[in-house]
Design a protein around this motif. Sequence first.
Motif, PDB file in Angstrom:
ATOM      1  N   VAL A 175      39.759  28.724  83.863  1.00  0.00           N
ATOM      2  CA  VAL A 175      39.051  28.785  82.577  1.00  0.00           C
ATOM      3  C   VAL A 175      38.450  30.164  82.373  1.00  0.00           C
ATOM      4  N   GLU A 176      37.865  30.702  83.415  1.00  0.00           N
ATOM      5  CA  GLU A 176      37.258  32.029  83.321  1.00  0.00           C
ATOM      6  C   GLU A 176      38.323  33.117  83.224  1.00  0.00           C
ATOM      7  N   ALA A 177      39.402  32.985  84.010  1.00  0.00           N
ATOM      8  CA  ALA A 177      40.451  34.013  84.007  1.00  0.00           C
ATOM      9  C   ALA A 177      41.142  34.096  82.653  1.00  0.00           C
ATOM     10  N   PHE A 178      41.341  32.945  82.011  1.00  0.00           N
ATOM     11  CA  PHE A 178      42.011  32.919  80.708  1.00  0.00           C
ATOM     12  C   PHE A 178      41.034  33.011  79.538  1.00  0.00           C
ATOM     13  N   ARG A 179      39.747  33.151  79.855  1.00  0.00           N
ATOM     14  CA  ARG A 179      38.695  33.292  78.823  1.00  0.00           C
ATOM     15  C   ARG A 179      38.733  32.134  77.824  1.00  0.00           C
ATOM     16  N   LEU A 180      38.959  30.928  78.324  1.00  0.00           N
ATOM     17  CA  LEU A 180      39.086  29.777  77.440  1.00  0.00           C
ATOM     18  C   LEU A 180      37.782  29.454  76.712  1.00  0.00           C
ATOM     19  N   ASN A 181      36.648  29.735  77.343  1.00  0.00           N
ATOM     20  CA  ASN A 181      35.367  29.444  76.695  1.00  0.00           C
ATOM     21  C   ASN A 181      35.120  30.338  75.483  1.00  0.00           C
ATOM     22  N   ALA A 182      35.797  31.487  75.446  1.00  0.00           N
ATOM     23  CA  ALA A 182      35.618  32.398  74.306  1.00  0.00           C
ATOM     24  C   ALA A 182      36.578  32.097  73.169  1.00  0.00           C
ATOM     25  N   LEU A 183      37.594  31.278  73.438  1.00  0.00           N
ATOM     26  CA  LEU A 183      38.640  31.070  72.427  1.00  0.00           C
ATOM     27  C   LEU A 183      38.186  30.240  71.237  1.00  0.00           C
ATOM     28  N   GLU A 184      37.253  29.315  71.451  1.00  0.00           N
ATOM     29  CA  GLU A 184      36.823  28.482  70.324  1.00  0.00           C
ATOM     30  C   GLU A 184      36.254  29.331  69.200  1.00  0.00           C
ATOM     31  N   GLU A 185      35.442  30.291  69.552  1.00  0.00           N
ATOM     32  CA  GLU A 185      34.865  31.159  68.532  1.00  0.00           C
ATOM     33  C   GLU A 185      35.932  32.057  67.920  1.00  0.00           C
ATOM     34  N   GLU A 186      36.899  32.521  68.728  1.00  0.00           N
ATOM     35  CA  GLU A 186      37.971  33.351  68.195  1.00  0.00           C
ATOM     36  C   GLU A 186      38.835  32.564  67.212  1.00  0.00           C
ATOM     37  N   SER A 188      37.805  29.972  65.443  1.00  0.00           N
ATOM     38  CA  SER A 188      36.977  29.765  64.245  1.00  0.00           C
ATOM     39  C   SER A 188      36.887  31.029  63.411  1.00  0.00           C
ATOM     40  N   GLU A 189      36.801  32.188  64.074  1.00  0.00           N
ATOM     41  CA  GLU A 189      36.742  33.448  63.338  1.00  0.00           C
ATOM     42  C   GLU A 189      38.041  33.701  62.577  1.00  0.00           C
ATOM     43  N   LEU A 190      39.172  33.426  63.230  1.00  0.00           N
ATOM     44  CA  LEU A 190      40.461  33.568  62.548  1.00  0.00           C
ATOM     45  C   LEU A 190      40.546  32.630  61.346  1.00  0.00           C
ATOM     46  N   GLU A 191      40.100  31.395  61.546  1.00  0.00           N
ATOM     47  CA  GLU A 191      40.148  30.431  60.439  1.00  0.00           C
ATOM     48  C   GLU A 191      39.318  30.910  59.253  1.00  0.00           C
ATOM     49  N   ARG A 192      38.126  31.412  59.537  1.00  0.00           N
ATOM     50  CA  ARG A 192      37.259  31.901  58.454  1.00  0.00           C
ATOM     51  C   ARG A 192      37.902  33.054  57.689  1.00  0.00           C
ATOM     52  N   LYS A 193      38.585  33.935  58.409  1.00  0.00           N
ATOM     53  CA  LYS A 193      39.119  35.136  57.780  1.00  0.00           C
ATOM     54  C   LYS A 193      40.503  34.936  57.167  1.00  0.00           C
ATOM     55  N   LEU A 194      41.224  33.916  57.636  1.00  0.00           N
ATOM     56  CA  LEU A 194      42.588  33.743  57.150  1.00  0.00           C
ATOM     57  C   LEU A 194      42.741  32.667  56.084  1.00  0.00           C
ATOM     58  N   THR A 195      41.877  31.672  56.082  1.00  0.00           N
ATOM     59  CA  THR A 195      42.037  30.562  55.150  1.00  0.00           C
ATOM     60  C   THR A 195      41.393  30.900  53.818  1.00  0.00           C
ATOM     61  N   SER A 196      42.208  31.419  52.897  1.00  0.00           N
ATOM     62  CA  SER A 196      41.681  31.744  51.561  1.00  0.00           C
ATOM     63  C   SER A 196      42.822  31.739  50.550  1.00  0.00           C
ATOM     64  N   ASN A 197      43.009  30.606  49.918  1.00  0.00           N
ATOM     65  CA  ASN A 197      44.009  30.459  48.851  1.00  0.00           C
ATOM     66  C   ASN A 197      45.441  30.768  49.299  1.00  0.00           C
ATOM     67  N   HIS A 198      45.740  30.548  50.558  1.00  0.00           N
ATOM     68  CA  HIS A 198      47.098  30.784  51.024  1.00  0.00           C
ATOM     69  C   HIS A 198      47.987  29.608  50.667  1.00  0.00           C
TER      70      HIS A 198
END
Length: 347
Positions: A175-186, A188-198
């Motif tokens: 989990v630490e080596a693959f940075r899985l704990n950081a992926l949830e926020e990443e 969510s950040e992608l979703e916020r920035k990409l989901t817009s009238n597509h």
Amino acid sequence: MGAVDSPKTNKENPLPSEATKILQSIASKWSDVADPNALQVIRLKGAMTNEVYQIKWPTKAGEMSRKVLVRIYGEGVDVFFNREDEIKTFECMSKHGQGPRLLGRFSTGRIEEFIRARTLSAADMRDPDISPLIAAKLREFHDLDMPGSKVIKLWDRLRYNWLNTAKRLCSQEEVEAFRLNALEEEISELERKLTSNHCIGFCHNDLQYGNIMMDEQTKSITIIDYEYSSYNPIAFDIANHFCEMAADYHSETPHLLDYNKYPGLEERQRFIHIYLSSSGSQSNDCEAGQLLEDVEKYTLASHLWWGLWGIISAKVPMVLAEEVGAVGLFLTRCDAGRMADESGIEI
């Protein structure tokens, strides 16, 4: 993921008895089959989620044999998708004339019509005569009116299904080596920035060469294997298709992506223009430019998608673990995502 026609004949029938009985029943209805029990079973290599077999019977005339396809579901794949939903999609696609017909079902798999067409190779993906055919077919696929909810599945599948599963299956060190704990926020950040009238459409979500077939005579394209299909932004599907051009799952290093094979800008623009104009309306530069920009951004989501898929696949007893280095695929996808992020893509 689909199978490539590189058969290996099995000396003994590896099929469940219930599948064999259904096959014999199907063949008994064909007047040109000499002996319904004289079936030949050929394992098709290259399937990553299921075991796929070609079944052949000699005909009385001794010319073209009768064929069907048997798909035995891979163990552990329920962590990736709902099998009942996938079967409903398969049946609906069949009714739309988009894929093979369903001929029978048994407890661990199904029997499908055999499509007399060849599965594409890695090189075919960028063939200037074949790629436009794929673009037009993909537009047709995206325009299908499929039953059920038409909401985007991408983000919930990444965040709540695959990421949680990866955390559950991995050790704390992994989990630490693959940075899985950081992926949830990443995610969510992608979703916020990409989901817009597509533009939303019914997406395949796994458009690699093994899932595309072509009739050499008619040059018609058939898209197969709908395990991961759902409604999503069409830019995500096209982004995934472009990334798959860098893959060769039948090389000595199937888990490594060669981004020297990633389509150049003119090639991507040509694909987008053909995609947009294939429905009959002429595409304009503004519309094409916007879609291409969206595709570039959704490449990041595609790398996250297959990165998580790769690490889960290394933990479940599916066909992929034997044929593709799943963790290696995860790492190479993550590297690709980091390179894309560092290249200055603004989202």
